[in-house]
Scaffold this motif. Sequence first.
Motif, mmCIF file in Angstrom:
data_model
loop_
_atom_site.group_PDB
_atom_site.id
_atom_site.type_symbol
_atom_site.label_atom_id
_atom_site.label_comp_id
_atom_site.label_asym_id
_atom_site.label_seq_id
_atom_site.Cartn_x
_atom_site.Cartn_y
_atom_site.Cartn_z
ATOM 1 N N CYS A 1 0.764 11.899 -1.656
ATOM 2 C CA CYS A 1 -0.167 12.479 -2.631
ATOM 3 C C CYS A 1 -1.197 11.432 -3.042
ATOM 4 N N PRO A 2 -2.323 11.888 -3.591
ATOM 5 C CA PRO A 2 -3.297 10.926 -4.117
ATOM 6 C C PRO A 2 -2.695 10.086 -5.246
ATOM 7 N N ALA A 3 -3.329 8.960 -5.515
ATOM 8 C CA ALA A 3 -2.879 8.061 -6.577
ATOM 9 C C ALA A 3 -4.105 7.525 -7.303
ATOM 10 N N VAL A 4 -3.867 6.857 -8.412
ATOM 11 C CA VAL A 4 -4.938 6.205 -9.157
ATOM 12 C C VAL A 4 -4.552 4.742 -9.343
ATOM 13 N N LEU A 5 -5.440 3.865 -8.907
ATOM 14 C CA LEU A 5 -5.284 2.424 -9.058
ATOM 15 C C LEU A 5 -6.105 1.986 -10.257
ATOM 16 N N ARG A 6 -5.493 1.211 -11.151
ATOM 17 C CA ARG A 6 -6.210 0.696 -12.325
ATOM 18 C C ARG A 6 -5.995 -0.802 -12.428
ATOM 19 N N LEU B 1 -3.538 -10.379 -15.922
ATOM 20 C CA LEU B 1 -4.248 -9.303 -15.260
ATOM 21 C C LEU B 1 -3.212 -8.238 -14.927
ATOM 22 N N ARG B 2 -3.470 -7.006 -15.306
ATOM 23 C CA ARG B 2 -2.504 -5.927 -15.092
ATOM 24 C C ARG B 2 -2.997 -5.003 -13.988
ATOM 25 N N VAL B 3 -2.102 -4.665 -13.077
ATOM 26 C CA VAL B 3 -2.355 -3.711 -12.005
ATOM 27 C C VAL B 3 -1.452 -2.515 -12.260
ATOM 28 N N GLU B 4 -2.008 -1.309 -12.192
ATOM 29 C CA GLU B 4 -1.226 -0.091 -12.364
ATOM 30 C C GLU B 4 -1.561 0.879 -11.233
ATOM 31 N N VAL B 5 -0.547 1.554 -10.726
ATOM 32 C CA VAL B 5 -0.756 2.611 -9.739
ATOM 33 C C VAL B 5 0.026 3.829 -10.209
ATOM 34 N N ALA B 6 -0.697 4.908 -10.472
ATOM 35 C CA ALA B 6 -0.071 6.161 -10.896
ATOM 36 C C ALA B 6 -0.027 7.096 -9.692
ATOM 37 N N ASP B 7 1.133 7.729 -9.493
ATOM 38 C CA ASP B 7 1.266 8.684 -8.393
ATOM 39 C C ASP B 7 2.003 9.933 -8.878
ATOM 40 N N ALA B 8 2.169 10.897 -7.995
ATOM 41 C CA ALA B 8 2.721 12.194 -8.373
ATOM 42 C C ALA B 8 4.234 12.301 -8.199
ATOM 43 N N SER B 9 4.904 11.219 -7.848
ATOM 44 C CA SER B 9 6.343 11.259 -7.639
ATOM 45 C C SER B 9 7.077 10.750 -8.869
ATOM 46 N N GLN B 10 8.165 11.397 -9.220
ATOM 47 C CA GLN B 10 8.984 10.924 -10.333
ATOM 48 C C GLN B 10 10.111 10.016 -9.858
ATOM 49 N N THR B 11 10.195 9.780 -8.560
ATOM 50 C CA THR B 11 11.234 8.924 -8.008
ATOM 51 C C THR B 11 10.985 7.474 -8.410
ATOM 52 N N ALA B 12 12.010 6.847 -8.969
ATOM 53 C CA ALA B 12 11.888 5.464 -9.416
ATOM 54 C C ALA B 12 11.706 4.531 -8.223
ATOM 55 N N PRO B 13 10.804 3.562 -8.343
ATOM 56 C CA PRO B 13 10.675 2.576 -7.272
ATOM 57 C C PRO B 13 11.904 1.664 -7.279
ATOM 58 N N ALA B 14 12.383 1.354 -6.104
ATOM 59 C CA ALA B 14 13.571 0.497 -6.005
ATOM 60 C C ALA B 14 13.324 -0.543 -4.929
ATOM 61 N N GLN C 1 -10.912 1.705 -12.657
ATOM 62 C CA GLN C 1 -9.932 2.425 -11.835
ATOM 63 C C GLN C 1 -10.590 3.062 -10.632
ATOM 64 N N LEU C 2 -9.745 3.345 -9.645
ATOM 65 C CA LEU C 2 -10.171 3.904 -8.365
ATOM 66 C C LEU C 2 -9.213 5.019 -7.984
ATOM 67 N N ALA C 3 -9.749 6.179 -7.644
ATOM 68 C CA ALA C 3 -8.930 7.271 -7.107
ATOM 69 C C ALA C 3 -8.663 6.972 -5.635
ATOM 70 N N VAL C 4 -7.410 7.096 -5.235
ATOM 71 C CA VAL C 4 -6.984 6.797 -3.866
ATOM 72 C C VAL C 4 -6.431 8.079 -3.254
ATOM 73 N N GLN C 5 -6.977 8.452 -2.120
ATOM 74 C CA GLN C 5 -6.509 9.654 -1.440
ATOM 75 C C GLN C 5 -5.200 9.396 -0.702
ATOM 76 N N ALA C 6 -4.503 10.448 -0.340
ATOM 77 C CA ALA C 6 -3.207 10.344 0.346
ATOM 78 C C ALA C 6 -3.421 10.083 1.835
ATOM 79 N N GLY D 1 4.369 12.560 -12.790
ATOM 80 C CA GLY D 1 4.729 11.506 -11.836
ATOM 81 C C GLY D 1 5.195 10.248 -12.534
ATOM 82 N N LYS D 2 4.720 9.118 -12.036
ATOM 83 C CA LYS D 2 5.095 7.819 -12.608
ATOM 84 C C LYS D 2 3.927 6.858 -12.506
ATOM 85 N N ARG D 3 4.060 5.755 -13.229
ATOM 86 C CA ARG D 3 3.085 4.675 -13.176
ATOM 87 C C ARG D 3 3.864 3.385 -12.917
#
Length: 157
Positions: free
Chosen positions: A60-65, A83-96, A7-12, A130-132
């Motif tokens: 906000c910052p996020a985490v890429l895994r 292969l699974r890609v995940e991005v966690a962020d601080a928003s609870q808004t659902a991606p649409a 994983q990689l921490a990603v700045q905003a 947040g969400k993933r």
Amino acid sequence: MQVLQVQLAVQADPSEVGRARRWVRSRLLNHGVDPDAPMAETVVLVVSELVTNAVVHTGCPAVLRLCLPVGDGSAQAAPSGLLRVEVADASQTAPAPRHAGADEDATNGRGLELVELLCERWGWYPDGPGKRVWCEIDTQARPADPMAGVDWAALAQ
């Protein structure tokens, strides 16, 4: 099947998207994947879209895994499976997924459509405050022909 998670921490900061792409290419290379192979290009594109969404829409910052399949226990063997890609962020808004429409000059609005087209499946779930957002890419899949469904006769009229 064993899975290697990195994983990689990603700045905003939008410039972090380029850093995330370079990081993914190097992780794939270290895992025995040609970084110019079609599967690698797909992973890099999907990562670019998901990290861009996290950075731009949350501020906000996020985490890429990356969760990379390991076939024979060796990190040098090319992966086989999902292969699974995940991005966690601080928003609870659902991606649409938004549809950019017919405007060929539109510069945004197609990211999740691309993820939907390029991945076996994708989704999201609440994660802490947040969400993933996640997606899975078949490492053995042949790249889709984007021109296969074009109605050339209709376009010529």
